[in-house]
Design a protein around this motif. Sequence first.
Motif, short mmCIF file in Angstrom:
data_model
loop_
_atom_site.label_atom_id
_atom_site.label_comp_id
_atom_site.label_asym_id
_atom_site.label_seq_id
_atom_site.Cartn_x
_atom_site.Cartn_y
_atom_site.Cartn_z
N LEU A 1 41.69 26.63 31.88
CA LEU A 1 41.16 27.46 32.96
C LEU A 1 41.54 26.86 34.30
O LEU A 1 41.77 25.66 34.41
N ILE B 1 34.45 33.38 31.74
CA ILE B 1 35.49 34.39 31.60
C ILE B 1 35.32 35.09 30.25
O ILE B 1 35.20 34.44 29.21
N LYS C 1 36.68 37.74 27.38
CA LYS C 1 37.97 38.20 26.87
C LYS C 1 37.78 39.08 25.65
O LYS C 1 36.78 39.01 24.96
N GLY D 1 42.57 36.99 33.96
CA GLY D 1 41.29 36.80 34.62
C GLY D 1 41.21 37.59 35.90
O GLY D 1 42.22 37.92 36.52
N TYR E 1 40.45 31.78 36.11
CA TYR E 1 41.57 32.41 35.40
C TYR E 1 41.92 31.59 34.16
O TYR E 1 41.71 30.37 34.13
#
Length: 173
Positions: free
Chosen positions: A52, A118, A120, A143, A148
Amino acid sequence: MKNKRIILIIALSMVAIVGIGGTWYMKREKDLAELHDIQTDLANYLYNNYRLYTRDEEKVAIIYQEFDKGKGTITEQEYFDKLDNIKEYSDIEKIEFTGFFVGPMKTLKVNYTINNVIEKETSLDTISAETNKLLYSVGTHDGDGPVYLEKKDSPTNLDIPKNLVIYYDGGID
């Protein structure tokens, strides 16, 4: 005689119910074990291939101003280099699986959260001919910010510690 028939019918019914219930239970346990293996494989894949990053938004704004859509004081290459240089990387410290469902094209989709920052969704629809395991398509950069997900330049080959994974045991929706 009539009582013996009733007892026999009840006994056969009980055997049938237990047999059907046991079969259903064993299939569910097999499916849950398969989902657990998929989660473990995906967690290892993410842990070994991704990291990340965040960027200081004030610094990003300054770089945007310097570039000014190609009309500023820096070139496009300098623009991208400066954006890369302000990335602050962190490792994956937690993966929480939040659900499985079948998509419209009969694709198994898995939802998960990384480091609580985050969210997903990954489609699982291709099996490798070499390894006979699912291939994951996560992407190289992903992201919406401020965090991100980015693919590492060189993957590691470690098993993710079990305490970093929160498994989803709810089955497929």
